[in-house]
Motif scaffolding. Sequence first.
Motif, PDB file in Angstrom:
ATOM      1  N   THR A  11     -14.411 -32.385 -69.608  1.00 25.68           N
ATOM      2  CA  THR A  11     -13.527 -33.090 -70.535  1.00 25.68           C
ATOM      3  C   THR A  11     -14.085 -32.983 -71.947  1.00 25.68           C
ATOM      4  N   PHE A  12     -13.196 -32.690 -72.909  1.00 31.27           N
ATOM      5  CA  PHE A  12     -13.570 -32.594 -74.315  1.00 31.27           C
ATOM      6  C   PHE A  12     -12.691 -33.538 -75.131  1.00 31.27           C
ATOM      7  N   ASN A  13     -13.315 -34.277 -76.057  1.00 29.47           N
ATOM      8  CA  ASN A  13     -12.564 -35.050 -77.044  1.00 29.47           C
ATOM      9  C   ASN A  13     -12.363 -34.177 -78.277  1.00 29.47           C
ATOM     10  N   VAL A  14     -11.176 -34.215 -78.836  1.00 31.82           N
ATOM     11  CA  VAL A  14     -10.838 -33.329 -79.948  1.00 31.82           C
ATOM     12  C   VAL A  14     -10.436 -34.162 -81.157  1.00 31.82           C
ATOM     13  N   GLU A  15     -11.129 -33.952 -82.289  1.00 31.55           N
ATOM     14  CA  GLU A  15     -10.748 -34.619 -83.531  1.00 31.55           C
ATOM     15  C   GLU A  15      -9.504 -33.956 -84.108  1.00 31.55           C
ATOM     16  N   GLU A  16      -8.773 -34.709 -84.951  1.00 33.04           N
ATOM     17  CA  GLU A  16      -7.509 -34.198 -85.473  1.00 33.04           C
ATOM     18  C   GLU A  16      -7.696 -32.928 -86.290  1.00 33.04           C
TER      19      GLU A  16
ATOM     20  N   ASP B   3      -8.689 -31.741 -70.586  1.00 30.53           N
ATOM     21  CA  ASP B   3      -9.240 -31.802 -69.232  1.00 30.53           C
ATOM     22  C   ASP B   3      -9.185 -30.407 -68.630  1.00 30.53           C
ATOM     23  N   VAL B   4     -10.346 -29.901 -68.253  1.00 33.80           N
ATOM     24  CA  VAL B   4     -10.444 -28.573 -67.646  1.00 33.80           C
ATOM     25  C   VAL B   4     -10.901 -28.739 -66.208  1.00 33.80           C
ATOM     26  N   GLU B   5     -10.134 -28.207 -65.275  1.00 35.07           N
ATOM     27  CA  GLU B   5     -10.492 -28.256 -63.861  1.00 35.07           C
ATOM     28  C   GLU B   5     -10.535 -26.831 -63.331  1.00 35.07           C
ATOM     29  N   ILE B   6     -11.635 -26.481 -62.673  1.00 39.12           N
ATOM     30  CA  ILE B   6     -11.860 -25.111 -62.212  1.00 39.12           C
ATOM     31  C   ILE B   6     -11.905 -25.109 -60.693  1.00 39.12           C
ATOM     32  N   PHE B   7     -11.086 -24.291 -60.087  1.00 40.60           N
ATOM     33  CA  PHE B   7     -11.016 -24.202 -58.637  1.00 40.60           C
ATOM     34  C   PHE B   7     -11.662 -22.894 -58.193  1.00 40.60           C
ATOM     35  N   VAL B   8     -12.776 -22.985 -57.484  1.00 39.36           N
ATOM     36  CA  VAL B   8     -13.515 -21.813 -57.015  1.00 39.36           C
ATOM     37  C   VAL B   8     -13.843 -22.010 -55.544  1.00 39.36           C
ATOM     38  N   ASP B   9     -13.571 -21.024 -54.745  1.00 34.91           N
ATOM     39  CA  ASP B   9     -13.792 -21.115 -53.306  1.00 34.91           C
ATOM     40  C   ASP B   9     -15.208 -20.694 -52.941  1.00 34.91           C
ATOM     41  N   SER B  10     -16.189 -21.394 -53.490  1.00 35.62           N
ATOM     42  CA  SER B  10     -17.591 -21.113 -53.160  1.00 35.62           C
ATOM     43  C   SER B  10     -18.443 -22.298 -53.569  1.00 35.62           C
ATOM     44  N   LYS B  11     -19.307 -22.732 -52.676  1.00 41.65           N
ATOM     45  CA  LYS B  11     -20.196 -23.843 -52.973  1.00 41.65           C
ATOM     46  C   LYS B  11     -21.445 -23.394 -53.710  1.00 41.65           C
ATOM     47  N   ASP B  12     -21.662 -22.075 -53.818  1.00 41.42           N
ATOM     48  CA  ASP B  12     -22.858 -21.547 -54.469  1.00 41.42           C
ATOM     49  C   ASP B  12     -22.662 -21.297 -55.951  1.00 41.42           C
ATOM     50  N   VAL B  13     -21.485 -21.642 -56.465  1.00 36.63           N
ATOM     51  CA  VAL B  13     -21.178 -21.349 -57.863  1.00 36.63           C
ATOM     52  C   VAL B  13     -21.090 -22.642 -58.667  1.00 36.63           C
ATOM     53  N   GLU B  14     -21.788 -22.661 -59.816  1.00 38.55           N
ATOM     54  CA  GLU B  14     -21.642 -23.732 -60.786  1.00 38.55           C
ATOM     55  C   GLU B  14     -20.861 -23.198 -61.979  1.00 38.55           C
ATOM     56  N   CYS B  15     -20.166 -24.113 -62.677  1.00 40.82           N
ATOM     57  CA  CYS B  15     -19.327 -23.688 -63.791  1.00 40.82           C
ATOM     58  C   CYS B  15     -19.672 -24.464 -65.048  1.00 40.82           C
ATOM     59  N   ALA B  16     -19.649 -23.747 -66.183  1.00 39.59           N
ATOM     60  CA  ALA B  16     -19.789 -24.349 -67.501  1.00 39.59           C
ATOM     61  C   ALA B  16     -18.555 -23.989 -68.310  1.00 39.59           C
ATOM     62  N   CYS B  17     -18.348 -24.705 -69.412  1.00 39.60           N
ATOM     63  CA  CYS B  17     -17.128 -24.486 -70.190  1.00 39.60           C
ATOM     64  C   CYS B  17     -17.419 -24.674 -71.676  1.00 39.60           C
ATOM     65  N   TYR B  18     -16.897 -23.747 -72.522  1.00 40.48           N
ATOM     66  CA  TYR B  18     -16.995 -23.844 -73.972  1.00 40.48           C
ATOM     67  C   TYR B  18     -15.602 -24.081 -74.533  1.00 40.48           C
ATOM     68  N   LEU B  19     -15.516 -24.911 -75.573  1.00 39.25           N
ATOM     69  CA  LEU B  19     -14.264 -25.147 -76.276  1.00 39.25           C
ATOM     70  C   LEU B  19     -14.345 -24.505 -77.658  1.00 39.25           C
ATOM     71  N   TYR B  20     -13.309 -23.723 -77.986  1.00 41.48           N
ATOM     72  CA  TYR B  20     -13.258 -23.007 -79.263  1.00 41.48           C
ATOM     73  C   TYR B  20     -12.115 -23.543 -80.123  1.00 41.48           C
TER      74      TYR B  20
ATOM     75  N   ALA C 262      -6.240 -26.040 -67.525  1.00 39.37           N
ATOM     76  CA  ALA C 262      -6.671 -26.697 -68.758  1.00 39.37           C
ATOM     77  C   ALA C 262      -5.481 -27.417 -69.379  1.00 39.37           C
ATOM     78  N   ILE C 263      -5.615 -28.736 -69.568  1.00 38.04           N
ATOM     79  CA  ILE C 263      -4.523 -29.559 -70.099  1.00 38.04           C
ATOM     80  C   ILE C 263      -4.988 -30.258 -71.367  1.00 38.04           C
ATOM     81  N   TYR C 264      -4.192 -30.129 -72.416  1.00 33.59           N
ATOM     82  CA  TYR C 264      -4.479 -30.799 -73.689  1.00 33.59           C
ATOM     83  C   TYR C 264      -3.332 -31.739 -74.018  1.00 33.59           C
ATOM     84  N   ASP C 265      -3.599 -33.055 -74.082  1.00 36.60           N
ATOM     85  CA  ASP C 265      -2.524 -34.009 -74.345  1.00 36.60           C
ATOM     86  C   ASP C 265      -2.521 -34.512 -75.779  1.00 36.60           C
TER      87      ASP C 265
END
Length: 668
Positions: free
Chosen positions: A60-65, A25-42, A17-20
Amino acid sequence: MEMKEVIEISELAIVNAIYDGFKIDVEIFVDSKDVECACYLYSKNTVISKSGYKNDRKHTFNVEENQNDYLKVKVFFKNKNDNTIKKSKIFPLSIRRNLRYKLSQNSLNSVNTINCEIIAAKPAAIEKYEKKGFQPRNDNTPYKLILPIDWLEDPFNDRNWMFQLHAWRMLDGYLNRSNRQDLYYVSQIINDWVSFEKDNKSKWLWYDMSTGLRALKISFYLKKCYDKGINHRIEDLDYLLHEHFRHLSNLAELNSGNHGLFQLHGLKSLTYVINDYGNGAYSMSDMKNYANDRMSKLITSQLGSHGVHTEDSPDYHFFTHKKITNIIQSPWWSDLNEKILKILELGENAKPWLVFPNKKCVPIGDSAVGSVRNDLVALDKWSHVKSGDYIGAQVDGYAIVRSLESVPLNNSSFLFFQGSFHSQAHKHCDDLSFILQENGIDLLIDSGKYGYQQDKYRKYFLSTHAHNTIEVDGKSTTRSEKYAYGSAIFAPPKCIDDVWVIEGKVEHVVNDYIHERTILYKPGLDLYVIDVITNKKLSMPRKIDQWWHFETDAKVTIEENKVVVNTSTHNHMEIASESSSKAVDYHLYKGYDSGNRLIGWVSKKYLQYEPTSALKISTSVRKRSIVLTRFKLSKIVLEEPVVSLLGKEIKVNSSYPNLSHFFSDKLY
């Protein structure tokens, strides 16, 4: 997949997870084609954004100031088969603060429309746009743009139209006039685009050249606001600047062709009008150094060591050389390496060799003939060979023999031989093809550019059989840069016994054959093409087709053992061919369309085409074959042929002793 397996996968997953400062930008590496991923931003333990389940595992998430405190992400894993869900652990994110960029008022004073690639437009262009719609090219149908704009709508399925849209070409007229109302409309368009971009993803939003041209418009818009003493009305300028800095300074997104020039030009303009702000998200100094370094390398790669544009299309040499020259005259490039100026001087000296005697561009590759070019230096500024009224030169991967500039057009001769392959960008499958003019009249033509519409016509105009060259087994040669050979020209043209000699050779690795072509040319009188084809696929005999293309008004007929060509201007040409393998067959086509294969078409205007005559001379090769084709260019009774084919050998007429000596070293 059982629950236990899902838990194990979530624990073994890698989450990057990179915040500039603006985007996460969140990138998830999983060694399985049977898995889907979702992501929440707090933010402060409150969910402020969600990204649903998907296969590509990039979020990808856009973040207000006002939301960038105590940020963290949580990833969810779901088995696609039974919807079993396992939550991940929390991933906290670091924050960059104080991202406000400040304008450099001194620099804004020297920004102008030419620097910023703003197309000159009169107020009437604004009236036409507001009344009829957006029309970036004359051949486009006007299209009304109504706010809010769907920036991904492609109403004409036209790549160039989409490029122009995202380059904000509709703003050129307003930026030229730049009254307060104009600048307000510019801000409306910019704000609409930013709002749309935050909620959408597409290659078009950050298409290379469009992004660079947008950056230039942003610089110019800020300059005009400063001139008028008004505040800009871009609602999220920090975000807009940041995202353009982010994309334009990303080496992975830099186009290696002429589009890259505009990316770097746009980036450098922003570093010029924006002050270096020490604790900002990006360092202006670092980006200036990046832009200078990459621009020097890109210009060198574009123009090569000879100063000739390396995308194998003369029209793009004029376009790119002019653009580079204009670009480096901008105030923000005053610190560019001076060695670039020497390359540009070579490029200027190459220009007169890339036009017909009427000073119109030769249509090789993705080139259009266009208008007359009167701002050319003399031919003799380039290294050359001169004999009588004729002059010849090698210009990197091109070889040219033509009349001197002092010869009237109606007495002129011109032969342009194509042996250039540096890049796939604008190259056609035209290896060792050539075009011929006599008395200012086209005798052997290139089929033309057509355009960038991905349809059967684009495929045809790129193909080998749309050019004056050899085709083996009905297949085009490759345009893949993996097989680029630079120049296929052996040496500059030479004049021997009043016969001009041009040689080229290409090994077609993908197609398993070697093609060697020698042209013997007596301007206005006689021309011989010696094609030597060596088969690298020895298990079977192969079909050879030699293609020739003529102007649309030419009358072409097959007579006994020859082909006769007469133009509407009374130019006469006779063609006869022979092969060392077997007798040749002549086939004429005009406007042929079988559905799967087109033959005999020419494109003289963008995305337009019309029937024209094409001649196919067919023979075969098992190991090695020679095809000798003679073009009698005049009705004048000529002496015995300069060369002839005896069995499997080329024999030179004894009247040409020096030429005979030259050929004695050849393996014909």
